[in-house]
Design a protein around this motif. Structure first.
Motif, mmCIF file in Angstrom:
data_model
loop_
_atom_site.group_PDB
_atom_site.id
_atom_site.type_symbol
_atom_site.label_atom_id
_atom_site.label_comp_id
_atom_site.label_asym_id
_atom_site.label_seq_id
_atom_site.Cartn_x
_atom_site.Cartn_y
_atom_site.Cartn_z
ATOM 1 N N MET A 35 33.493 95.602 -0.473
ATOM 2 C CA MET A 35 33.151 94.296 0.081
ATOM 3 C C MET A 35 32.583 93.380 -1.016
ATOM 4 S SD MET A 35 33.932 94.206 3.220
ATOM 5 C CE MET A 35 33.430 94.329 4.897
ATOM 6 N N TYR A 36 32.908 92.116 -0.946
ATOM 7 C CA TYR A 36 32.514 91.166 -1.997
ATOM 8 C C TYR A 36 31.667 90.054 -1.376
ATOM 9 C CZ TYR A 36 35.942 93.697 -4.686
ATOM 10 O OH TYR A 36 36.620 94.697 -5.341
ATOM 11 N N LYS A 37 30.474 89.916 -1.902
ATOM 12 C CA LYS A 37 29.516 88.983 -1.300
ATOM 13 C C LYS A 37 29.734 87.538 -1.768
ATOM 14 C CE LYS A 37 24.574 88.545 -0.633
ATOM 15 N NZ LYS A 37 23.279 88.997 -1.078
ATOM 16 N N ILE A 38 29.666 86.617 -0.812
ATOM 17 C CA ILE A 38 29.769 85.182 -1.139
ATOM 18 C C ILE A 38 28.379 84.707 -1.559
ATOM 19 C CG2 ILE A 38 30.316 82.876 -0.232
ATOM 20 C CD1 ILE A 38 32.087 84.452 1.892
ATOM 21 N N LEU A 39 28.250 84.355 -2.831
ATOM 22 C CA LEU A 39 26.942 83.942 -3.355
ATOM 23 C C LEU A 39 26.674 82.465 -3.060
ATOM 24 C CD1 LEU A 39 27.136 85.674 -6.870
ATOM 25 C CD2 LEU A 39 26.010 86.533 -4.813
ATOM 26 N N LYS A 40 27.753 81.695 -3.048
ATOM 27 C CA LYS A 40 27.587 80.254 -2.863
ATOM 28 C C LYS A 40 28.865 79.676 -2.265
ATOM 29 C CE LYS A 40 25.998 76.444 -5.647
ATOM 30 N NZ LYS A 40 26.264 75.860 -6.926
ATOM 31 N N LYS A 41 28.702 78.706 -1.393
ATOM 32 C CA LYS A 41 29.877 78.040 -0.838
ATOM 33 C C LYS A 41 29.612 76.539 -0.832
ATOM 34 C CE LYS A 41 32.676 77.660 3.275
ATOM 35 N NZ LYS A 41 32.832 78.001 4.687
ATOM 36 N N GLU A 42 30.630 75.784 -1.210
ATOM 37 C CA GLU A 42 30.464 74.332 -1.300
ATOM 38 C C GLU A 42 31.716 73.650 -0.768
ATOM 39 O OE1 GLU A 42 29.830 71.374 -5.025
ATOM 40 O OE2 GLU A 42 29.228 73.446 -5.363
ATOM 41 N N ILE A 43 31.526 72.583 -0.010
ATOM 42 C CA ILE A 43 32.684 71.823 0.462
ATOM 43 C C ILE A 43 32.941 70.713 -0.554
ATOM 44 C CG2 ILE A 43 33.535 70.312 2.321
ATOM 45 C CD1 ILE A 43 31.822 72.196 4.191
ATOM 46 N N LEU A 44 34.123 70.725 -1.174
ATOM 47 C CA LEU A 44 34.402 69.765 -2.236
ATOM 48 C C LEU A 44 35.048 68.492 -1.711
ATOM 49 C CD1 LEU A 44 35.758 72.074 -5.086
ATOM 50 C CD2 LEU A 44 33.423 71.403 -4.611
ATOM 51 N N SER A 45 35.849 68.638 -0.673
ATOM 52 C CA SER A 45 36.467 67.461 -0.058
ATOM 53 C C SER A 45 36.847 67.868 1.356
ATOM 54 C CB SER A 45 37.687 67.003 -0.858
ATOM 55 O OG SER A 45 38.776 67.839 -0.583
ATOM 56 N N GLN A 46 37.512 66.969 2.023
ATOM 57 C CA GLN A 46 37.884 67.175 3.430
ATOM 58 C C GLN A 46 38.423 68.587 3.709
ATOM 59 O OE1 GLN A 46 40.812 64.307 4.388
ATOM 60 N NE2 GLN A 46 41.002 64.995 6.501
ATOM 61 N N ASP A 47 39.325 69.083 2.875
ATOM 62 C CA ASP A 47 39.905 70.398 3.159
ATOM 63 C C ASP A 47 39.949 71.310 1.926
ATOM 64 O OD1 ASP A 47 41.774 69.004 1.809
ATOM 65 O OD2 ASP A 47 43.420 69.330 3.199
ATOM 66 N N ILE A 48 39.103 71.019 0.954
ATOM 67 C CA ILE A 48 39.048 71.876 -0.243
ATOM 68 C C ILE A 48 37.626 72.432 -0.389
ATOM 69 C CG2 ILE A 48 39.402 72.026 -2.744
ATOM 70 C CD1 ILE A 48 41.397 69.741 -2.543
ATOM 71 N N GLU A 49 37.524 73.721 -0.561
ATOM 72 C CA GLU A 49 36.212 74.374 -0.647
ATOM 73 C C GLU A 49 36.135 75.261 -1.884
ATOM 74 O OE1 GLU A 49 35.830 76.475 3.065
ATOM 75 O OE2 GLU A 49 35.525 74.626 4.184
ATOM 76 N N LYS A 50 34.882 75.522 -2.276
ATOM 77 C CA LYS A 50 34.632 76.355 -3.457
ATOM 78 C C LYS A 50 33.728 77.506 -3.049
ATOM 79 C CE LYS A 50 31.743 75.575 -7.492
ATOM 80 N NZ LYS A 50 31.218 74.584 -8.415
ATOM 81 N N MET A 51 34.042 78.692 -3.546
ATOM 82 C CA MET A 51 33.197 79.854 -3.276
ATOM 83 C C MET A 51 32.902 80.580 -4.572
ATOM 84 S SD MET A 51 34.496 81.967 0.016
ATOM 85 C CE MET A 51 34.351 81.238 1.649
ATOM 86 N N SER B 141 27.396 86.716 -16.823
ATOM 87 C CA SER B 141 26.001 87.170 -16.685
ATOM 88 C C SER B 141 25.626 87.310 -15.208
ATOM 89 C CB SER B 141 25.053 86.201 -17.381
ATOM 90 O OG SER B 141 25.156 84.943 -16.765
ATOM 91 N N GLU B 142 26.263 86.521 -14.352
ATOM 92 C CA GLU B 142 25.950 86.559 -12.909
ATOM 93 C C GLU B 142 26.907 87.493 -12.151
ATOM 94 O OE1 GLU B 142 25.167 82.775 -9.976
ATOM 95 O OE2 GLU B 142 27.234 83.252 -10.428
ATOM 96 N N ASN B 143 27.886 88.056 -12.902
ATOM 97 C CA ASN B 143 28.903 88.932 -12.287
ATOM 98 C C ASN B 143 29.699 88.227 -11.194
ATOM 99 O OD1 ASN B 143 28.381 91.183 -13.832
ATOM 100 N ND2 ASN B 143 26.749 91.882 -12.461
ATOM 101 N N SER B 144 29.970 86.942 -11.388
ATOM 102 C CA SER B 144 30.640 86.208 -10.315
ATOM 103 C C SER B 144 31.912 85.506 -10.784
ATOM 104 C CB SER B 144 29.692 85.164 -9.732
ATOM 105 O OG SER B 144 29.483 84.135 -10.670
ATOM 106 N N VAL B 145 32.808 85.299 -9.826
ATOM 107 C CA VAL B 145 33.990 84.469 -10.070
ATOM 108 C C VAL B 145 33.996 83.346 -9.032
ATOM 109 C CG1 VAL B 145 35.453 86.255 -11.116
ATOM 110 C CG2 VAL B 145 35.488 85.943 -8.647
ATOM 111 N N SER C 264 36.615 91.067 2.461
ATOM 112 C CA SER C 264 37.037 92.468 2.458
ATOM 113 C C SER C 264 37.495 92.958 1.074
ATOM 114 C CB SER C 264 38.143 92.652 3.489
ATOM 115 O OG SER C 264 38.589 93.959 3.470
ATOM 116 N N SER C 265 38.382 92.187 0.445
ATOM 117 C CA SER C 265 38.905 92.683 -0.829
ATOM 118 C C SER C 265 39.308 91.540 -1.764
ATOM 119 C CB SER C 265 40.099 93.605 -0.529
ATOM 120 O OG SER C 265 41.036 93.560 -1.541
ATOM 121 N N ILE C 266 39.027 91.740 -3.019
ATOM 122 C CA ILE C 266 39.514 90.816 -4.058
ATOM 123 C C ILE C 266 40.057 91.685 -5.180
ATOM 124 C CG2 ILE C 266 38.943 88.962 -5.654
ATOM 125 C CD1 ILE C 266 36.743 88.116 -3.889
ATOM 126 N N ALA C 267 41.352 91.566 -5.432
ATOM 127 C CA ALA C 267 41.963 92.373 -6.494
ATOM 128 C C ALA C 267 42.241 91.489 -7.704
ATOM 129 C CB ALA C 267 43.262 92.982 -5.990
#
Ligand code: FES
Length: 273
Positions: free
Chosen positions: A1-17, A55-59, A83-86
């Motif tokens: 399992m992969y934890k979402i550290l941060k989520k941001e809404i960038l525009s109407q239908d585009i998001e960043k995690m 350093s934060e182990n994140s993508v 669930s999974s990120i390959a």
């Protein structure tokens, strides 16, 4: 399992995690992608790595909500898991030591462009960027590009930000103003990359593009991502996704991209999305 550290809404239908994924964060390079499965047993979708922090182990992934799985992904909140990120999958972008680079990002294509321009800047290149979208509200990563690009230019279809028109119009303006580039990197809708390449080919400015064909396994086994590059068959997931734009058979790729449109529309209709 992969934890979402941060989520941001960038525009109407585009998001960043920003997602905790230590192995991928340690190994990934600009140009590579991951296959994301939101829920156990669900569809796997390819998403380009938009940034990483070793350093934060994140993508970081940036996605447009266009179908069932991206909608499911967008329902996930900070602190929840995927669930999974390959990955990292695909070849790193070919980063040559060049002096002057122009990065062109159309729509959500600005996301995979960002780590490439960032890396080239770190390597000492002077990079300009052109970011395009339908409207200003739909434009992403303006501030991020401002931090790394020497000059940044905008194009919107409705003229709400920068030039009214397409990124190719800005490209033509820059060239006619005497700007010189050793390389162009164009990432965005196929039609945009095709028209950039048609122009840069006339001027013989090497141009790399990032292809986004249909992908199923992402590991070279299904053949779904087959593309023709200089008359040779390549698989975008293992040989790309970045290729020499002069060699890409865009017509074939555009035909293949529409192959499952009726099924996708029917599926969306059934799910009411
Ligand atoms: Fe299956 Fe590339 S996604 S071969």
């Amino acid at each position: 399992m992969y934890k979402i550290l941060k989520k941001e809404i960038l525009s109407q239908d585009i998001e960043k995690m920003v997602i905790e994924a230590p192995y991928i964060a340690k190994k990934c390079q600009p140009g590579q992608f991951v296959m994301v499965m939101v829920e156990e047993g669900g569809e796997r979708i390819p998403l380009t790595i938009a940034d990483y922090d070793r350093s934060e182990n994140s993508v970081t992934i940036i996605y447009q909500i266009v179908g069932y799985t991206t909608k499911l992904l967008s329902q996930k909140l900070e602190g929840q898991t995927i669930s999974s990120i390959a990955g990292p999958l695909g070849q790193p972008a070919h980063m040559k030591k060049v002096k002057r680079v122009l990065g062109i990002g159309g729509g959500v294509g600005a996301a995979p462009l960002y780590p490439q321009i960032k890396k080239l800047t770190e390597m000492g290149a002077s990079c300009d960027a052109v970011i395009g979208s339908r409207t200003e509200e739909m434009m992403i990563l303006q501030e991020e590009f401002k931090e790394i690009a020497e000059n940044i230019y905008f194009a919107t279809n409705d003229g709400s930000k920068g030039k009214k028109g397409f990124v190719t119009d800005v490209l033509k303006d820059l060239i006619s103003q005497g700007k010189k580039y050793d390389e162009v990197i164009a990432i965005g809708p196929l039609v945009m990359m095709k028209s950039v390449v048609e122009y840069t080919k006339e001027l013989n400015i090497p141009t790399s593009v990032s292809l986004n064909p249909i992908m199923i396994d992402g590991t070279g086994m299904c053949g779904g991502c087959r593309v023709t590059i200089g008359k040779e068959t390549k698989f975008a997931c293992v040989d790309g996704p970045d290729f020499d734009g002069f060699l890409v058979d865009f017509e074939e790729l555009m035909r293949r991209q529409t192959m499952y449109m009726p099924e996708e529309a029917e599926h969306r209709c059934r799910l009411g999305i």
